[in-house]
Design an enzyme around this catalytic site. Structure first.
Site, PDB file in Angstrom:
ATOM      1  N   CYS A  41      -5.122  -0.159  -5.317  1.00 28.49           N
ATOM      2  CA  CYS A  41      -4.787   0.843  -4.305  1.00 28.49           C
ATOM      3  C   CYS A  41      -3.959   0.234  -3.175  1.00 28.49           C
ATOM      4  CB  CYS A  41      -6.072   1.452  -3.755  1.00 28.49           C
ATOM      5  SG  CYS A  41      -5.791   2.701  -2.491  1.00 28.49           S
ATOM      6  N   CYS A  55     -10.325  -1.707  -3.330  1.00 30.25           N
ATOM      7  CA  CYS A  55      -9.966  -1.434  -4.735  1.00 30.25           C
ATOM      8  C   CYS A  55      -8.644  -2.138  -5.058  1.00 30.25           C
ATOM      9  CB  CYS A  55      -9.852   0.063  -4.989  1.00 30.25           C
ATOM     10  SG  CYS A  55     -11.371   0.966  -4.652  1.00 30.25           S
ATOM     11  N   CYS A  87      -1.309   9.394  -5.708  1.00 30.42           N
ATOM     12  CA  CYS A  87      -2.610   8.720  -5.606  1.00 30.42           C
ATOM     13  C   CYS A  87      -2.444   7.222  -5.419  1.00 30.42           C
ATOM     14  CB  CYS A  87      -3.409   8.903  -6.887  1.00 30.42           C
ATOM     15  SG  CYS A  87      -3.934  10.560  -7.155  1.00 30.42           S
ATOM     16  N   GLU A 113      -1.093   8.709   7.337  1.00 30.90           N
ATOM     17  CA  GLU A 113      -0.325   9.547   6.420  1.00 30.90           C
ATOM     18  C   GLU A 113      -1.171  10.710   5.905  1.00 30.90           C
ATOM     19  OE1 GLU A 113       3.026   6.701   4.524  1.00 30.90           O
ATOM     20  OE2 GLU A 113       1.099   6.569   3.544  1.00 30.90           O
ATOM     21  N   CYS A 152      -3.967  16.717   1.478  1.00 33.99           N
ATOM     22  CA  CYS A 152      -4.721  15.498   1.189  1.00 33.99           C
ATOM     23  C   CYS A 152      -4.878  14.756   2.515  1.00 33.99           C
ATOM     24  CB  CYS A 152      -3.932  14.673   0.170  1.00 33.99           C
ATOM     25  SG  CYS A 152      -4.678  13.085  -0.204  1.00 33.99           S
ATOM     26  N   CYS A 160      -8.943   0.875   5.174  1.00 32.91           N
ATOM     27  CA  CYS A 160     -10.060   1.123   4.255  1.00 32.91           C
ATOM     28  C   CYS A 160     -10.751  -0.196   3.962  1.00 32.91           C
ATOM     29  CB  CYS A 160      -9.534   1.742   2.957  1.00 32.91           C
ATOM     30  SG  CYS A 160     -10.849   2.227   1.822  1.00 32.91           S
TER      31      CYS A 160
END
Ligand code: SAH
Length: 344
Positions: A117, A114, A331, A90, A103, A110
């Site tokens: 997220c 976190c 975010c 994305e 972005c 990942c």
């Protein structure tokens, strides 16, 4: 085959040498790719037919296909790109008064974990190459016809965990013979990989470093961000101070406020103590709740109070305008998708 977009100009010159070509051919190709933004070697009409053939035999242009495009009520666009190996990523385009910001995603998945997220919890697959990072910008410009003026490395992935490819992508994007986006219009966001922050300080690139801080003490930060166990706050802040001293650049801190977690006056006080005297800026973000996530958004009144406390105590802080949340483009809302992912 190799992706022609993986090379910055000096590397492309080396590639051309290997093919028995003069280095100035690399400059011509670079301009076709990043000034004229062509889609095929055939369009590079100042190259001989033989050279165009040679390029076709050795390199791909690796243009992404758009699988899906969504537009938010505020004009933010989210793309799901087919990166041509069965994976999808994305990328988000945001419109601000000062221009268009892209972005970009740096990894397929990942590793940072976190807790707040949406990119967490889906297995990591691989790093994106430099060309795949640059192609996100080219593909969005092709689709929209706009000229992008700012790049933020805040999509899926930890940019400093894909260090070489990210730095090389920045050099390509920044190169005056090509896309020519000034380094000051490029931001790298990191969850806090301390050794790479030191490495970045030595690169002599004038980009902005953003640190995802989100908490002011190790107990709270480690709960939210496991990376804090490896690089605790004291080490992270020291690395930022050293980065500022070396580069003379202001560092940004991102702080996502979650209700009754890190949004109290006590947190604001600790934050002031932690950052006092540093050449920095704090970006306050209302945390976006993710599916099954335990963190919920702090109220806007609370966030404003938090901001005012910081500003009244010598720390420059602003609240980040939220863009694209109605299409899950804000975010922390991006997820790794695969082409067979039914939710995409
Ligand atoms: N891995 C890098 C960049 C990707 S995340 C980093 O950690 O900085 C981009 C920013 O979005 C980071 O500041 C990240 O902490 C923040 N973020 C992640 N999830 C979020 C959420 N649910 N709400 C608000 N911000 C979030």
């Amino acid at each position: 085959m190799k992706n022609i977009k993986d090379y910055d100009l000096p590397q492309l010159k080396e590639e051309m040498k290997k093919l028995g070509q003069k280095p100035f051919r690399a400059e011509q190709i670079f301009q076709w790719l990043y000034r004229d933004k062509v889609s095929s070697f055939d369009e590079m009409t100042n190259l001989s037919l033989e050279l165009r053939e040679l390029l076709k035999q050795n390199y791909t242009m690796n243009e992404f296909k758009i699988i899906k495009k969504q537009e938010a009520s505020d004009g933010t666009k989210k793309y799901l790109f087919d990166v041509l190996d069965g994976n999808a990523i994305e990328t988000v385009l945001m419109s601000y008064h000062h221009g268009f910001t892209i972005c970009v995603t740096t990894q397929i998945g990942c590793k940072m974990g976190c807790k707040f997220c949406a990119s967490t919890g889906i297995p990591f697959i691989r790093n994106l190459s430099s060309g795949e990072i640059v192609e996100q910008l080219l593909a969005v410009e092709r689709d929209t016809g706009v000229r992008i003026s700012n790049v933020v490395f805040m999509g899926i992935g930890e940019p400093l965990d894909n260090y070489e490819n990210v730095i090389n992508a920045i050099r390509i994007i920044n190169n005056p013979k090509g896309i020519e986006i000034g380094a000051r219009h490029i931001s790298i966001s990191t969850s806090g990989l301390v050794p790479q922050i030191y490495r970045l300080a030595d690169e002599n690139i004038q980009c902005t470093l953003s640190i995802s801080l989100h908490a002011t003490n190790n107990k709270k930060r480690s709960e939210m961000m496991p990376v804090n166990n490896a690089y605790p706050i004291e080490e992270l802040i020291q690395a930022c101070k050293d980065y500022i001293a070396k580069t003379n650049r202001r560092v940004s801190f991102e702080y996502a406020l979650a209700k009754e977690n890190n949004d109290n006056l006590e947190d604001a006080k600790e934050l002031v103590k932690l950052l006092r005297g540093m050449n920095c800026h704090v970006n306050l973000i209302p945390i976006n709740k993710i599916e099954n996530g335990k963190y919920t958004k702090s109220s806007i009144e609370n966030i404003m109070k938090f901001r005012d406390y910081l500003n009244n105590h010598g720390i420059v802080a602003t609240i980040r305008r939220e863009l694209g949340s109605d299409i899950d483009a804000a975010c922390g809302q991006l997820r790794r998708k695969s082409l067979v992912d039914k939710s995409s």
